[in-house]
Design a protein around this motif. Structure first.
Motif, PDB file in Angstrom:
ATOM      1  N   UNK A 224     -10.921  14.700   0.825  1.00  0.00           N
ATOM      2  CA  UNK A 224      -9.965  15.689   0.297  1.00  0.00           C
ATOM      3  C   UNK A 224      -8.586  15.048   0.142  1.00  0.00           C
ATOM      4  N   UNK A 225      -7.915  15.412  -0.945  1.00  0.00           N
ATOM      5  CA  UNK A 225      -6.602  14.818  -1.203  1.00  0.00           C
ATOM      6  C   UNK A 225      -5.613  15.122  -0.089  1.00  0.00           C
ATOM      7  N   UNK A 226      -5.690  16.325   0.498  1.00  0.00           N
ATOM      8  CA  UNK A 226      -4.788  16.709   1.578  1.00  0.00           C
ATOM      9  C   UNK A 226      -4.983  15.875   2.835  1.00  0.00           C
ATOM     10  N   UNK A 227      -6.131  15.218   2.931  1.00  0.00           N
ATOM     11  CA  UNK A 227      -6.367  14.348   4.078  1.00  0.00           C
ATOM     12  C   UNK A 227      -6.160  12.877   3.711  1.00  0.00           C
TER      13      UNK A 227
ATOM     14  N   UNK B  47       0.822  -1.218   0.000  1.00  0.00           N
ATOM     15  CA  UNK B  47       0.000   0.000   0.000  1.00  0.00           C
ATOM     16  C   UNK B  47       0.852   1.262   0.000  1.00  0.00           C
ATOM     17  N   UNK B  48       2.010   1.216   0.646  1.00  0.00           N
ATOM     18  CA  UNK B  48       2.840   2.421   0.785  1.00  0.00           C
ATOM     19  C   UNK B  48       3.804   2.612  -0.379  1.00  0.00           C
ATOM     20  N   UNK B  49       4.404   1.513  -0.869  1.00  0.00           N
ATOM     21  CA  UNK B  49       5.480   1.656  -1.846  1.00  0.00           C
ATOM     22  C   UNK B  49       5.110   1.234  -3.268  1.00  0.00           C
ATOM     23  N   UNK B  50       4.128   0.366  -3.422  1.00  0.00           N
ATOM     24  CA  UNK B  50       3.821  -0.171  -4.742  1.00  0.00           C
ATOM     25  C   UNK B  50       2.583   0.476  -5.350  1.00  0.00           C
TER      26      UNK B  50
ATOM     27  N   UNK C  61      -3.122   4.166  -6.005  1.00  0.00           N
ATOM     28  CA  UNK C  61      -4.391   3.444  -5.982  1.00  0.00           C
ATOM     29  C   UNK C  61      -4.989   3.444  -4.581  1.00  0.00           C
ATOM     30  N   UNK C  62      -4.109   3.386  -3.559  1.00  0.00           N
ATOM     31  CA  UNK C  62      -4.598   3.411  -2.177  1.00  0.00           C
ATOM     32  C   UNK C  62      -5.301   4.727  -1.876  1.00  0.00           C
ATOM     33  N   UNK C  63      -4.674   5.835  -2.259  1.00  0.00           N
ATOM     34  CA  UNK C  63      -5.304   7.140  -2.006  1.00  0.00           C
ATOM     35  C   UNK C  63      -6.532   7.348  -2.885  1.00  0.00           C
ATOM     36  N   UNK C  64      -6.526   6.742  -4.079  1.00  0.00           N
ATOM     37  CA  UNK C  64      -7.681   6.895  -4.981  1.00  0.00           C
ATOM     38  C   UNK C  64      -8.933   6.278  -4.385  1.00  0.00           C
ATOM     39  N   UNK C  65      -8.758   5.197  -3.620  1.00  0.00           N
ATOM     40  CA  UNK C  65      -9.909   4.576  -2.963  1.00  0.00           C
ATOM     41  C   UNK C  65     -10.624   5.594  -2.077  1.00  0.00           C
ATOM     42  N   UNK C  66      -9.855   6.504  -1.496  1.00  0.00           N
ATOM     43  CA  UNK C  66     -10.442   7.495  -0.593  1.00  0.00           C
ATOM     44  C   UNK C  66     -10.923   8.732  -1.346  1.00  0.00           C
TER      45      UNK C  66
END
Length: 441
Positions: A360-363, A342-345, A349-354
């Motif tokens: 908000x992208x900043x969060x 989730x952090x390196x690969x 995609x992980x942040x896109x789920x949110x």
């Protein structure tokens, strides 16, 4: 009933397999027995005469003071470590500590008999630090002027199991077999009750009895048996004699020992390590005739193991003993790998789920980074023995937090086709199982 003539006995290492049994046995025989260990498990704290002390840090004057304070007549040393590693030093435990005990007995102002638990075999067969330091301790004892008994038990069979004794039970309870060469290794066993009876017999002897002033005995059944015979006896007890088995190749056992060495660097004490395998292949053999002749004790035969049907707790322990390592390893990989991916690969995609769900992208970005690093931290905590219990508890709480948080903030993830959140439930159960299996003694 304790009287003025009852020997007062100090057991050093009273939390171990042999030490715990003989401490309880001597008390049942009416001996005033003080048990000392670095730490006792909660279930072992049954007597006010069990004392927790930083035993390896005690110098000779402190040990002499301990002997005087409790008016000790017999000191029994059951301390031992299998292999050098973090928190384990064979030289310090086997040789240097024994030297301090001998000095303490000399300086305590009392006539004290020293009973030392060692290992069987000839000195020219010693090829590990475990064996050579044990033999050096014997030489120190033999060169002293103190009344002593060096007891060299064979493979110890006890109601409880730890280390090698637990490994033998696991082999008997699972559909696996040793390589033929290893199974044929000489392996004379002894019941722990016979060790306790010997110590009680020695403790009751007058200290000026020349026949027992300086003795070295092999404690084991006289019949020649092999490691395979011992495993077969437990198979009869477990009812697994007729199971089909897969013979383990010797290279796989060597690989397991190497993995055990690596795990020991993380604070774990796996029974399969290079020293354990080397000592296993060396075998356990000796001559118990002098011991039997002197004490009149009839050794408990190996057949006694096979004729007693195993209890359900015996079977569960034996089947789960090796699985415990697999559970811990899989949980470490699960947390570290999932967090690292989730952090390196796949961090975008992980942040896109949110972000696709209105975050908000900043969060979303710092939240994804923090949770990923938290997952990795949980895995690392589980990997180290000292923090494993905390790591497992943290993993359960984090998983429950994920499930609850998603139910509130992103409930649609529960319907995700691969069922990531649904699978969290079994992972929690597996961590709970591991948490309940953390006790070693």
């Amino acid at each position: 009933m304790i009287t003025s003539t009852t020997p007062r006995i100090l057991v050093l290492g009273a939390s171990g397999l042999i030490g715990r049994f003989i401490t309880d046995d001597l008390r049942q025989r009416g001996c005033a027995t003080v048990g000392v260990a670095r730490a006792f498990s909660p279930s072992q704290r049954t007597s006010p005469f069990d004392i927790e002390l930083p035993i390896m840090a005690l110098d000779a004057p402190a040990l002499a003071s301990l002997i005087r304070a409790h008016e000790i007549d017999v000191v029994v040393n059951c301390l031992g470590v299998l292999q050098d590693g973090p928190g384990s030093d064979t030289t310090a435990v086997h040789r240097e500590f024994v030297a301090r005990v001998l000095a303490a007995i000399t300086a305590c102002g009392r006539r004290v008999r020293f009973i030392h638990i060692s290992i069987p075999g000839a000195a020219d067969e010693d090829h590990t630090a475990f064996a050579t330091t044990k033999r050096e301790a014997e030489q120190l004892i033999a060169s002293s002027d103190i009344p002593y008994a060096i007891l060299r038990p064979g493979f110890v069979i006890a109601p409880s199991a730890y280390g090698g004794s637990a490994m033998v039970r696991a082999l008997a309870a699972l559909p696996v077999d040793l390589p033929a060469r290893d199974a044929a290794t000489p392996f004379q066993p002894v019941a722990v009750a016979d060790i306790a009876a010997t110590i009680a017999w020695l403790a009751m002897r007058p200290i000026d009895d020349e026949a027992t002033r300086a003795v070295s005995w092999d404690l084991m059944q006289p019949e020649a048996v092999t490691l395979g015979d011992v495993v077969d006896a437990f198979r009869r007890s477990f009812g697994t004699t007729d199971w089909p088995r897969v013979a383990l190749p010797a290279p796989l056992i060597n690989l397991g020992a190497f993995a055990g060495d690596l795990c020991s660097r993380l604070g774990w004490m796996p029974p399969m390590r290079t020293t354990a395998i080397a000592e296993l292949r060396r075998g356990v053999h000796g001559d118990p005739a002098p011991w039997i002749a002197a004490t009149g004790i009839t050794p408990t035969p190996l057949d006694a193991v096979g004729t007693r049907g195993a209890t359900i707790q015996d079977k569960w322990f034996a089947r789960l003993f090796l699985i415990k390592a697999l559970i811990i390893a899989s949980l470490v990989l699960f947390w570290v790998t999932s967090g690292s991916i989730a952090l390196f690969v796949s961090f975008p995609a992980t942040t896109a789920v949110l972000t696709t769900r209105g975050w908000p992208e900043g969060f979303a970005i710092p939240f994804a980074a923090i949770t990923s690093m938290m997952d990795i931290s949980v895995g690392l905590l589980i990997a180290f023995r000292r923090t494993a219990t905390f790591g497992l508890a943290a993993g359960i709480l984090v998983s429950l937090g994920y499930m609850l948080g998603c139910a509130i903030l992103t409930p649609d993830l529960w319907l995700e086709p691969l069922g990531a959140l649904v699978k969290t439930g079994p992972a929690i159960v597996l961590m709970l199982v591991a948490l309940l299996m953390m006790d070693n003694r």
